[in-house]
Write a protein that holds these residues in place. Structure first.
Motif, PDB file in Angstrom:
ATOM      1  N   THR A 254      -8.955   9.513  -5.450  1.00 12.86           N
ATOM      2  CA  THR A 254      -7.670   8.369  -5.441  1.00 12.86           C
ATOM      3  C   THR A 254      -7.413   8.277  -4.780  1.00 12.86           C
ATOM      4  O   THR A 254      -6.253   9.541  -3.986  1.00 12.86           O
ATOM      5  N   GLU A 255      -6.787   6.968  -4.163  1.00 14.47           N
ATOM      6  CA  GLU A 255      -6.060   6.227  -3.135  1.00 14.47           C
ATOM      7  C   GLU A 255      -5.141   5.572  -3.920  1.00 14.47           C
ATOM      8  O   GLU A 255      -6.000   4.461  -4.803  1.00 14.47           O
ATOM      9  N   LEU A 256      -4.066   5.087  -2.908  1.00 13.15           N
ATOM     10  CA  LEU A 256      -3.000   4.020  -3.973  1.00 13.15           C
ATOM     11  C   LEU A 256      -3.417   2.800  -2.250  1.00 13.15           C
ATOM     12  O   LEU A 256      -3.476   3.453  -1.077  1.00 13.15           O
ATOM     13  N   THR A 257      -3.976   1.879  -2.727  1.00  6.51           N
ATOM     14  CA  THR A 257      -4.328   1.729  -1.759  1.00  6.51           C
ATOM     15  C   THR A 257      -3.662  -0.737  -1.642  1.00  6.51           C
ATOM     16  O   THR A 257      -2.775  -1.045  -2.507  1.00  6.51           O
ATOM     17  N   ALA A 258      -3.695  -1.062  -0.519  1.00  6.16           N
ATOM     18  CA  ALA A 258      -2.543  -1.865  -0.726  1.00  6.16           C
ATOM     19  C   ALA A 258      -3.864  -3.165   0.243  1.00  6.16           C
ATOM     20  O   ALA A 258      -4.397  -3.093   1.539  1.00  6.16           O
ATOM     21  N   TYR A 259      -3.736  -4.694  -0.138  1.00  8.41           N
ATOM     22  CA  TYR A 259      -4.187  -5.489   0.409  1.00  8.41           C
ATOM     23  C   TYR A 259      -2.748  -6.402   0.845  1.00  8.41           C
ATOM     24  O   TYR A 259      -2.012  -7.122   0.303  1.00  8.41           O
ATOM     25  N   HIS A 260      -3.122  -6.797   1.754  1.00  9.81           N
ATOM     26  CA  HIS A 260      -2.211  -8.134   2.546  1.00  9.81           C
ATOM     27  C   HIS A 260      -2.343  -9.006   2.584  1.00  9.81           C
ATOM     28  O   HIS A 260      -3.206  -9.959   3.046  1.00  9.81           O
ATOM     29  N   LEU A 261      -1.286 -10.147   1.675  1.00 14.13           N
ATOM     30  CA  LEU A 261      -2.268 -10.859   0.824  1.00 14.13           C
ATOM     31  C   LEU A 261      -2.593 -11.898   2.538  1.00 14.13           C
ATOM     32  O   LEU A 261      -2.623 -13.248   1.876  1.00 14.13           O
ATOM     33  N   ALA A 262      -0.956 -12.289   2.987  1.00 12.69           N
ATOM     34  CA  ALA A 262      -2.272 -12.792   4.300  1.00 12.69           C
ATOM     35  C   ALA A 262      -2.818 -12.396   5.329  1.00 12.69           C
ATOM     36  O   ALA A 262      -3.346 -13.777   5.140  1.00 12.69           O
ATOM     37  N   LYS A 263      -3.003 -11.697   5.480  1.00 14.43           N
ATOM     38  CA  LYS A 263      -3.800 -11.310   6.700  1.00 14.43           C
ATOM     39  C   LYS A 263      -5.192 -10.658   5.925  1.00 14.43           C
ATOM     40  O   LYS A 263      -6.227 -10.736   6.922  1.00 14.43           O
ATOM     41  N   GLY A 264      -5.618 -10.767   4.834  1.00  9.87           N
ATOM     42  CA  GLY A 264      -6.668 -10.667   4.506  1.00  9.87           C
ATOM     43  C   GLY A 264      -7.522  -9.240   4.447  1.00  9.87           C
ATOM     44  O   GLY A 264      -8.424  -8.702   4.260  1.00  9.87           O
ATOM     45  N   THR A 265      -6.427  -7.806   4.877  1.00  8.38           N
ATOM     46  CA  THR A 265      -6.434  -6.571   5.230  1.00  8.38           C
ATOM     47  C   THR A 265      -6.021  -6.018   3.765  1.00  8.38           C
ATOM     48  O   THR A 265      -5.824  -5.600   3.358  1.00  8.38           O
ATOM     49  N   VAL A 266      -7.415  -4.982   4.287  1.00  7.84           N
ATOM     50  CA  VAL A 266      -7.468  -3.073   2.772  1.00  7.84           C
ATOM     51  C   VAL A 266      -6.405  -2.913   4.001  1.00  7.84           C
ATOM     52  O   VAL A 266      -7.289  -1.892   4.796  1.00  7.84           O
ATOM     53  N   ARG A 267      -5.555  -1.452   3.123  1.00  8.04           N
ATOM     54  CA  ARG A 267      -5.335  -0.267   3.997  1.00  8.04           C
ATOM     55  C   ARG A 267      -5.076   0.649   2.845  1.00  8.04           C
ATOM     56  O   ARG A 267      -4.904   0.313   2.092  1.00  8.04           O
ATOM     57  N   ARG A 268      -5.632   1.950   3.615  1.00  8.50           N
ATOM     58  CA  ARG A 268      -5.088   2.894   2.597  1.00  8.50           C
ATOM     59  C   ARG A 268      -3.900   2.942   2.474  1.00  8.50           C
ATOM     60  O   ARG A 268      -3.118   3.875   3.331  1.00  8.50           O
ATOM     61  N   VAL A 269      -2.830   3.387   1.661  1.00 12.42           N
ATOM     62  CA  VAL A 269      -1.521   4.068   1.757  1.00 12.42           C
ATOM     63  C   VAL A 269      -1.290   5.519   1.360  1.00 12.42           C
ATOM     64  O   VAL A 269      -0.098   5.958   2.297  1.00 12.42           O
ATOM     65  N   ALA A 270      -1.203   5.995   0.613  1.00  6.18           N
ATOM     66  CA  ALA A 270      -1.713   7.746  -0.080  1.00  6.18           C
ATOM     67  C   ALA A 270      -2.905   8.373  -0.767  1.00  6.18           C
ATOM     68  O   ALA A 270      -3.230   7.300  -1.604  1.00  6.18           O
ATOM     69  N   ALA A 271      -2.945   9.339  -0.337  1.00 10.21           N
ATOM     70  CA  ALA A 271      -3.667   9.942  -0.939  1.00 10.21           C
ATOM     71  C   ALA A 271      -3.351   9.960  -2.705  1.00 10.21           C
ATOM     72  O   ALA A 271      -2.233  10.774  -2.409  1.00 10.21           O
ATOM     73  N   ILE A 272      -4.082  10.539  -3.432  1.00 10.81           N
ATOM     74  CA  ILE A 272      -3.647  10.738  -4.565  1.00 10.81           C
ATOM     75  C   ILE A 272      -4.597  11.812  -5.066  1.00 10.81           C
ATOM     76  O   ILE A 272      -5.879  12.238  -5.830  1.00 10.81           O
ATOM     77  N   ALA A 273      -3.572  13.132  -5.098  1.00 14.53           N
ATOM     78  CA  ALA A 273      -4.497  14.167  -5.904  1.00 14.53           C
ATOM     79  C   ALA A 273      -4.314  14.403  -7.293  1.00 14.53           C
ATOM     80  O   ALA A 273      -3.360  14.483  -7.578  1.00 14.53           O
ATOM     81  N   ASP A 274      -5.386  15.640  -7.398  1.00 14.86           N
ATOM     82  CA  ASP A 274      -5.112  15.852  -9.111  1.00 14.86           C
ATOM     83  C   ASP A 274      -4.754  15.001 -10.013  1.00 14.86           C
ATOM     84  O   ASP A 274      -4.707  15.051 -10.753  1.00 14.86           O
ATOM     85  N   TRP A 275      -5.140  13.948  -9.649  1.00 14.46           N
ATOM     86  CA  TRP A 275      -4.692  12.882 -10.779  1.00 14.46           C
ATOM     87  C   TRP A 275      -5.961  11.097 -10.492  1.00 14.46           C
ATOM     88  O   TRP A 275      -6.387  11.218  -8.981  1.00 14.46           O
ATOM     89  N   LYS A 276      -7.019  10.852 -11.372  1.00 16.22           N
ATOM     90  CA  LYS A 276      -7.641   9.756 -10.973  1.00 16.22           C
ATOM     91  C   LYS A 276      -7.557   9.022 -12.439  1.00 16.22           C
ATOM     92  O   LYS A 276      -7.501   9.183 -13.830  1.00 16.22           O
ATOM     93  N   PRO A 277      -8.497   7.927 -12.019  1.00 16.99           N
ATOM     94  CA  PRO A 277      -8.104   6.372 -13.164  1.00 16.99           C
ATOM     95  C   PRO A 277      -8.540   7.040 -14.824  1.00 16.99           C
ATOM     96  O   PRO A 277      -7.345   7.105 -15.813  1.00 16.99           O
ATOM     97  N   GLY A 278      -9.574   7.949 -14.876  1.00 14.11           N
ATOM     98  CA  GLY A 278      -9.650   8.539 -16.288  1.00 14.11           C
ATOM     99  C   GLY A 278      -9.137   9.329 -17.052  1.00 14.11           C
ATOM    100  O   GLY A 278      -9.023   9.782 -17.757  1.00 14.11           O
ATOM    101  N   ASP A 279      -8.554  10.142 -15.826  1.00 17.54           N
ATOM    102  CA  ASP A 279      -6.992  11.003 -16.934  1.00 17.54           C
ATOM    103  C   ASP A 279      -5.712  10.188 -17.243  1.00 17.54           C
ATOM    104  O   ASP A 279      -5.232  10.344 -18.209  1.00 17.54           O
ATOM    105  N   GLY A 280      -5.738   8.584 -17.375  1.00 13.36           N
ATOM    106  CA  GLY A 280      -5.043   7.901 -18.236  1.00 13.36           C
ATOM    107  C   GLY A 280      -4.406   6.628 -16.706  1.00 13.36           C
ATOM    108  O   GLY A 280      -5.550   5.802 -17.508  1.00 13.36           O
ATOM    109  N   TRP A 281      -3.475   5.947 -16.837  1.00  4.86           N
ATOM    110  CA  TRP A 281      -3.354   4.849 -15.744  1.00  4.86           C
ATOM    111  C   TRP A 281      -2.319   4.649 -15.135  1.00  4.86           C
ATOM    112  O   TRP A 281      -1.380   5.907 -15.170  1.00  4.86           O
TER     113      TRP A 281
END
Length: 591
Positions: free
Chosen positions: A271-298
């Motif tokens: 699981t990771e926090l991701t950012a999409y750049h609205l002007a450039k149209g690029t995608v980058r990984r911001v941070a890894a998320i350990a010990d949590w996944k979307p199925g655990d909550g929100w």
């Protein structure tokens, strides 16, 4: 069932003497436009649309029809229950029907303390156990119990007016022949007889952000077992393309901050926090998320404070779950604080102040200060006080809680809403707390919302609804606006708010502005609004009345109608508004 057609109804005019003609004092009576926000309006050519207290509702979850028998208008009892239950201030009507007595039906409103029983083919009804004669008996048509309209409306405590194809149900009489009424009638009838059906849930979209002429939104696709979220880009030429994202993104909680859209996704089991750049149209990984996944909550929140990015993640369900606040640091999430549920948090220097909402337990003693540098936490405030929580008591004596996320730190003091949980008569007010010794003083009257502006606190008085202000030490109290203010926002030195047509937080109302600098109040909207947006790009409001759409308030006070259709959702951006429509798929933009 014999359904009404509009030509037939225009021909019969007043039906069987059961509907009101023009009032005797028409010259002094208001127009229908004046009582529109306190009435229920449906057409005889019923298309599952109704105006209720100034708002148009689509009632497609159940198909109802209006019938005519022997010159009388008959309406399904559950349709009346639905129509009259929309006004929360008057309580909800409940229909009671038992198979053992298939021809008997009871409607009950506990708030109004009113119980009415009808029997098919009987010209007697009971109101709170008292028998009353009625001129027309209820009938059963195609398995549904149908009530004579005027008799039922009067039993519900309402009156009926007939207006050229429209049924107007309300408490206030109006002039049926005034030019204003006739002008409103045409618009109302056109909207309510519109045969378009609303966009269903599996066709809906959620606006997220805009950059230049590009709009970004979420489209929901459904399979037999799951919901798939798609990120869609719509360019200025109207073309749409789906952005192919690796893994499984969670876009419903995406947050636009600056030029980037932040969201969580699962990629290759991580699981990771991701950012999409609205002007450039690029995608980058911001941070890894350990010990949590979307199925655990929100994802509860993504927020920037002092140039640093923070994320709140929820684990478990709404009742027994917990939350944690993380700081994005060196490509990972560093835990900063934990709570049952964050009702508010603010950062000042190296300290984080937060309120924890624990409605299943003791809501008091829930204010904390976290030293982010040392990683330590301490409870602050006065023992027995609940902070960041608003206590409300209903007329029937029921108690409710709601969170207030406002926290301010200024001159070494913390300003927060609080109340003494040990005092059953205490209501929330703004307190000034000194974290050094936990001393506190109450600085406002009972308040539901507040802001700090320069050396004063501006707040909504929770008892009167008026806008008031005091100095930071609680002195020099001033009443700014003597009208019930709702949906209040502060933009620089201007307050924007609505005065609701009815005493109901979900009602419509006119939009006003109050300037703190000179104390001038201005009514901004020509029409009642569902809501509004005020910011750097100007003031907009959107209406769902008989002249629906999005309006822009010009600098000279004129209202310009930008969109002339029923609006479902609006998302303000720095460049204008993103919106969706009730009867058309897609996301649109307006400036």
């Amino acid at each position: 069932m014999r359904k009404f057609s509009l030509p037939f109804l225009l021909g019969i005019g007043i039906i069987g003497g059961t509907l009101h003609a023009a009032g005797a004092n028409a010259a002094s009576a208001p127009s229908m436009a004046d009582v529109f926000d306190q009435a229920v309006i449906i057409p005889f050519d019923y298309q599952n649309k109704a105006f209720i207290d100034g708002k148009k509702l689509d009632l497609y979850y159940s198909s109802y029809q209006i019938a005519e028998r022997d010159g009388q208008v008959l309406v399904p009892i559950r349709l009346l229950e639905t129509l009259f239950s929309q006004n929360l201030a008057e309580g909800r009507w409940e229909t009671i029907w038992q198979p053992k007595q298939p021809d008997v039906v009871t409607v009950r409103n506990t708030r109004l303390k009113r119980t009415i029983t009808f029997t098919v083919n009987s010209k007697t009804m009971t109101v709170n156990g008292e028998s009353r004669a009625i001129p027309v008996a209820p009938q059963k048509i195609e398995g549904r119990i149908m009530l004579p309209l005027r008799t039922a409306a009067e039993a519900f405590g309402q009156r009926i007016d007939w207006l050229n194809g429209l049924i107007v149900i309300g408490e206030k009489p109006f002039d049926l022949r005034s030019p204003e009424t006739l002008a409103a009638r045409e618009s109302i009838r056109d909207i309510l007889t519109d045969k378009r059906k609303p966009v269903y849930l599996d066709q809906q979209t959620t606006p997220l952000a805009a950059h230049g002429n590009t709009v970004v939104y979420v489209r929901y696709d459904y399979t037999s077992s799951t919901q798939v979220e798609q990120l869609v880009i719509k360019t200025g030429d109207g073309k749409e393309k789906q952005l192919k994202l690796e893994g499984k993104p969670v876009l419903s909680s995406a947050k636009a901050i600056g030029d980037e859209l932040y969201f969580v996704r699962e990629v290759g089991g991580r699981t990771e926090l991701t950012a999409y750049h609205l002007a450039k149209g690029t995608v980058r990984r911001v941070a890894a998320i350990a010990d949590w996944k979307p199925g655990d909550g929100w994802v509860t929140d993504i927020k920037q404070m002092d140039g640093e990015l923070y994320v709140v993640l929820h684990v478990g369900d709404l009742t027994m779950g917990t939350e944690a606040l993380y700081k994005v640091e060196n490509g990972a999430l560093k835990k900063a604080a934990s709570a049952k549920s964050f009702s508010g948090y603010a950062k000042s220097g190296s300290f984080l102040y937060m309120t924890d909402f624990t409605p299943m337990f003791n809501v008091a003693n829930n204010l904390y200060r976290i030293d982010l540098a040392k990683g330590t936490s301490e409870r602050i405030g006065t023992q027995g006080y609940a902070y960041g929580v608003r206590l409300s008591v209903s007329p029937g004596g029921g108690v409710g809680f709601s969170t207030v996320d406002t926290l301010y730190v200024k001159s070494g003091s913390l300003f927060v809403l609080g109340y003494n949980e040990q005092d059953p008569n205490d209501r929330g007010a703004v307190y000034r707390i000194n974290p050094a010794d936990n001393s506190q003083i109450r600085v406002t009257a009972p308040a539901s919302k507040f802001w700090l502006k320069d050396d004063r606190i501006v707040y909504v008085n929770d008892e009167t609804g008026y806008l008031e202000s005091v100095k930071l030490d609680g002195t020099e109290k001033r009443t700014l606006v003597q009208r019930k203010a709702s949906h209040v926002t502060l933009v620089e030195d201007e307050l924007y708010y609505m005065e609701l047509a009815n005493d109901n937080p979900f009602d419509v109302g006119h939009v006003y502005r109050y300037r703190l600098a000179d104390g001038k109040e201005t009514k901004l909207s020509d029409h009642t609004a569902v809501s509004y947006s005020a910011g750097k790009n100007g003031v907009y409001y959107w209406s769902d009345g008989y002249q629906p759409g999005i309006y822009r308030v010009e600098s000279d006070g004129r209202n310009t109608r930008l969109i002339a259709d029923s609006v479902v959702s609006v998302v303000p951006t720095e460049q204008g508004l993103l919106y969706t429509l009730a009867y058309q798929k897609g996301v649109f933009a307006v400036k």
